[in-house]
Design a protein around this motif. Structure first.
Motif, PDB file in Angstrom:
ATOM      1  N   TYR A  42      -6.600  -3.332  -9.530  1.00 51.35           N
ATOM      2  CA  TYR A  42      -5.327  -2.629  -9.487  1.00 51.35           C
ATOM      3  C   TYR A  42      -4.206  -3.634  -9.256  1.00 51.35           C
ATOM      4  O   TYR A  42      -4.415  -4.699  -8.659  1.00 51.35           O
ATOM      5  CB  TYR A  42      -5.279  -1.614  -8.337  1.00 51.35           C
ATOM      6  N   ASP A  43      -3.021  -3.264  -9.685  1.00 50.08           N
ATOM      7  CA  ASP A  43      -1.787  -3.936  -9.277  1.00 50.08           C
ATOM      8  C   ASP A  43      -0.908  -2.883  -8.632  1.00 50.08           C
ATOM      9  O   ASP A  43      -0.513  -1.910  -9.299  1.00 50.08           O
ATOM     10  CB  ASP A  43      -1.074  -4.572 -10.476  1.00 50.08           C
ATOM     11  N   VAL A  44      -0.613  -3.044  -7.342  1.00 47.90           N
ATOM     12  CA  VAL A  44       0.203  -2.067  -6.635  1.00 47.90           C
ATOM     13  C   VAL A  44       1.518  -2.720  -6.224  1.00 47.90           C
ATOM     14  O   VAL A  44       1.566  -3.897  -5.867  1.00 47.90           O
ATOM     15  CB  VAL A  44      -0.537  -1.485  -5.409  1.00 47.90           C
ATOM     16  N   GLU A  45       2.583  -1.932  -6.286  1.00 46.10           N
ATOM     17  CA  GLU A  45       3.913  -2.448  -5.982  1.00 46.10           C
ATOM     18  C   GLU A  45       4.249  -2.261  -4.508  1.00 46.10           C
ATOM     19  O   GLU A  45       3.955  -1.213  -3.915  1.00 46.10           O
ATOM     20  CB  GLU A  45       4.958  -1.741  -6.841  1.00 46.10           C
ATOM     21  N   THR A  46       4.878  -3.288  -3.936  1.00 48.33           N
ATOM     22  CA  THR A  46       5.416  -3.222  -2.582  1.00 48.33           C
ATOM     23  C   THR A  46       6.824  -3.802  -2.607  1.00 48.33           C
ATOM     24  O   THR A  46       7.290  -4.297  -3.637  1.00 48.33           O
ATOM     25  CB  THR A  46       4.557  -4.023  -1.576  1.00 48.33           C
ATOM     26  N   ALA A 133      -0.788   2.024   1.643  1.00 52.48           N
ATOM     27  CA  ALA A 133      -0.233   3.323   1.243  1.00 52.48           C
ATOM     28  C   ALA A 133      -0.313   3.494  -0.269  1.00 52.48           C
ATOM     29  O   ALA A 133      -0.647   4.583  -0.763  1.00 52.48           O
ATOM     30  CB  ALA A 133       1.207   3.439   1.723  1.00 52.48           C
ATOM     31  N   ALA A 134      -0.020   2.433  -1.018  1.00 50.49           N
ATOM     32  CA  ALA A 134      -0.072   2.515  -2.474  1.00 50.49           C
ATOM     33  C   ALA A 134      -1.484   2.769  -2.973  1.00 50.49           C
ATOM     34  O   ALA A 134      -1.680   3.359  -4.046  1.00 50.49           O
ATOM     35  CB  ALA A 134       0.478   1.227  -3.090  1.00 50.49           C
ATOM     36  N   LEU A 135      -2.486   2.349  -2.198  1.00 47.88           N
ATOM     37  CA  LEU A 135      -3.884   2.593  -2.542  1.00 47.88           C
ATOM     38  C   LEU A 135      -4.391   3.921  -1.977  1.00 47.88           C
ATOM     39  O   LEU A 135      -5.571   4.247  -2.127  1.00 47.88           O
ATOM     40  CB  LEU A 135      -4.754   1.445  -2.018  1.00 47.88           C
ATOM     41  N   ALA A 136      -3.496   4.670  -1.316  1.00 47.30           N
ATOM     42  CA  ALA A 136      -3.847   5.960  -0.693  1.00 47.30           C
ATOM     43  C   ALA A 136      -4.940   5.801   0.354  1.00 47.30           C
ATOM     44  O   ALA A 136      -5.836   6.639   0.476  1.00 47.30           O
ATOM     45  CB  ALA A 136      -4.252   6.978  -1.756  1.00 47.30           C
TER      46      ALA A 136
END
Length: 321
Positions: A42-46, A133-136
């Motif tokens: 995954y690529d998650v934004e912060t 949080a972005a990964l739930a």
């Protein structure tokens, strides 16, 4: 000029150029192949950039998949200057039992994209909280080594709400990083260029597994050439800051660690943090999870099971302090 070589702010990590970056990524992939296969990426934004994440776990559709889903997931945070591939000795054992996420810290040599500095303690905790949080992920066991150990410790101090526990593997954040550690790093890097016949002896003398695993050595050498880290060493937590921590802590250090003083911290951390566990491993230095992987994996899984199986607040039975 390539995109990777475009001038970045002084406190943002960067690659020298695209060609060296791509060679380094190929070396990372070779090390990844030594461990468990990633089930997804995954690529998650912060607020600080894009964080690259690998997810591991049992093969889909097996009985182990259901068992892993019932256990609190594990999140791994690597050391300074590196990438998630360094967890290759640990992902097979951990992923047999649980869902595992390996995060790559922006600013280090990895596939994350660094845009905003995050070396201040409050920013580092914010980045990690936003990534989870972005990964739930609302409840995780956080495991960090070296600089990643400081990230885990800092998270337990500043933003503990998502943490079921924090395991610290020869971590930063407990003492000021001294000259002896930087000397060890320099000598170890110099030793990677030694003739192959000498590397096992040097690896034993330096407690440096990089010298005896060809893929790991190639990755480290490629990373030093390809990437420029721009981050100060973190300041250690004070006694008063440690006293605020209520997250269950598991400290594992090598007897020959040059980052910290093992006996001092194995006494200090349990004294200041209620319920903290500490262990000193013999015949190892700064990389116990690599050169003593079987022992460390067993210790970590036993500890995580104990946390998950303990009564929690709100269950009608008194929980952990």
């Amino acid at each position: 000029m390539s995109d990777a070589a475009t001038r970045a702010p002084a406190d943002i990590g960067r690659y020298v150029n695209d060609a060296l970056r791509d060679r380094y990524f190929a070396a990372c992939d070779a090390v990844h192949a030594l461990g468990a296969p990633a089930r997804a990426e995954y690529d998650v934004e912060t607020s600080f950039g894009t964080t690259h994440v690998y997810r591991y776990g049992p093969e889909e559709g097996t009985a182990a998949t259901g068992r892993a889903a019932d256990r609190t997931p594990v999140v791994l945070v690597h050391g300074a200057g590196g990438c998630a591939a360094m967890w290759y000795p640990n992902t097979p054992a951990l992923a047999d039992e649980r869902t595992v996420y390996a995060l790559e810290t922006p600013g280090d040599a990895n596939r994350s994209v660094h845009r905003v500095p995050l070396h201040r303690p409050e920013h580092a905790a914010q980045w990690l909280d936003e990534a989870l949080a972005a990964l739930a992920l609302d409840r995780v066991h956080l495991i960090g080594t070296s600089y990643g150990g400081w990230l885990a410790l800092n998270m337990a101090h500043r933003r503990p709400a998502r943490l079921a526990s924090a395991t610290l593997l020869d971590p930063g954040g407990l003492e000021k990083v001294g000259l002896r550690f930087f000397t060890w790093i320099f000598v170890s890097l110099f030793a990677t260029a030694a003739p192959a016949a000498l590397r096992p002896r040097l690896g034993s003398w330096l407690d440096q597994p990089v010298l005896v695993v060809p893929e790991l050595r190639a990755m480290v050498r490629a990373g030093v050439r390809a990437h420029r880290i721009r981050r100060p060493a973190p300041a250690p937590l004070t006694d008063d800051e440690l006293r605020t921590i209520r997250t269950p802590l598991h400290l594992i250090v090598g007897r020959r660690s040059l980052l910290l003083h093992p006996k001092r911290q194995a006494e200090r951390v349990p004294r200041l943090v209620p319920g903290a566990h500490a262990a000193i491993l013999e015949r190892t230095g700064h990389g116990p999870q690599i050169d003593h992987a079987d022992e460390v994996n067993t210790r970590m899984l036993t500890y995580l099971d104990g946390i998950d199986d303990a009564p929690r607040e709100g269950d009608g039975i008194p929980g952990r302090a």
